[in-house]
Write an enzyme that holds these catalytic residues in place. Sequence first.
Site, PDB file in Angstrom:
ATOM      1  N   ASP A  43      -4.054  -0.074   5.287  1.00 53.23           N
ATOM      2  CA  ASP A  43      -3.124  -0.245   4.168  1.00 53.23           C
ATOM      3  C   ASP A  43      -3.171  -1.666   3.600  1.00 53.23           C
ATOM      4  O   ASP A  43      -2.844  -2.620   4.292  1.00 53.23           O
ATOM      5  CB  ASP A  43      -1.702   0.058   4.661  1.00 53.23           C
ATOM      6  N   HIS A 106       3.626   0.371  -6.126  1.00 55.92           N
ATOM      7  CA  HIS A 106       4.190  -0.428  -5.025  1.00 55.92           C
ATOM      8  C   HIS A 106       5.727  -0.446  -5.022  1.00 55.92           C
ATOM      9  O   HIS A 106       6.360  -0.309  -3.971  1.00 55.92           O
ATOM     10  CB  HIS A 106       3.648  -1.859  -5.114  1.00 55.92           C
TER      11      HIS A 106
END
Length: 281
Positions: A43, A106
Amino acid sequence: MQQFKLSNGIKIPPIGFGTALANGRQAVEAVKNAISLGYRLIDTAASYKNEESVGIAIKECGVPREELLITSKLWNDDHGYDSTLKAFEQSLKWLGLDYLDIYLIHWPNPLKFRAEGYERHNAESWKAMEELYAAGKIKAIGVSNFMPHHLEALLKTASVQPMINQIRMHPGHSQKETVDYCRKKGILIEAYSPLGGTGGNLLSMPLIQDLAKKYQVSVSQLCVRWGVQMGIVPLPKSANLDRIKENINVFDFEISLEDMDSLTNMSDEAKGLPHPDEARF
Ligand code: A2P
């Protein structure tokens, strides 16, 4: 190890590797170590400024690209259709890849667009992501830090439902409302800061210490295992080889239901990150 299956059939391992706060050669080594120890879900995000390092690790690790699942995230300043396409290409370039496995918005409500409302900008970014998904440039699309009201707004115009929502989650910070909502919709939850985050004091809390002793595991293993038993995908991060190893070795013990409840309901030690609608970024 049990795998999760996204709504489009993509398989996701039960634990991933977080890379926020690592960069340069340290990030390269951390990601290479993680991959050599069995992590396959990695990630990163444009805002971590380490996509280049993650890309170097992918090239140097010796594991075929198709066995890895690489996630990146669209930063707040880049919401909107054209900006999303551009930011995505930039992330690919930094990573040295020709596709991403997972791409997430995000944050739902960037300060830059807040006065206009987040709905239109998220809808436009999502349209761009749906097109990249349809073109095979992204294998799965999703969001991060989205609460039910952000998801509801997105679903009004989305043709493809988000497959993942990555949120902050750890013992004491279980985000029940968001998790329940996502579960109902078939959206997989990933957890960042599963150990309470860098600089947090979750790992030194007496309940965590006591239960780690009881199960004869480390405090971090207890926290990662809690996430696994909550049915979500923890993304612990570490720059240290032994800890990287420790954090994925959580499949030889089981936390009792009673202890799971105590961990879920312990005092909330989450610090630092603000409410998504109030963040000053
Ligand atoms: P380090 O990189 O020195 O290992 P989170 O994943 O919740 O964001 O937490 C990350 C923080 O927890 C980092 O500061 C990391 O430091 C630390 N950490 C990671 N793994 C462990 C571990 N097994 N034991 C103790 N601290 C850890």
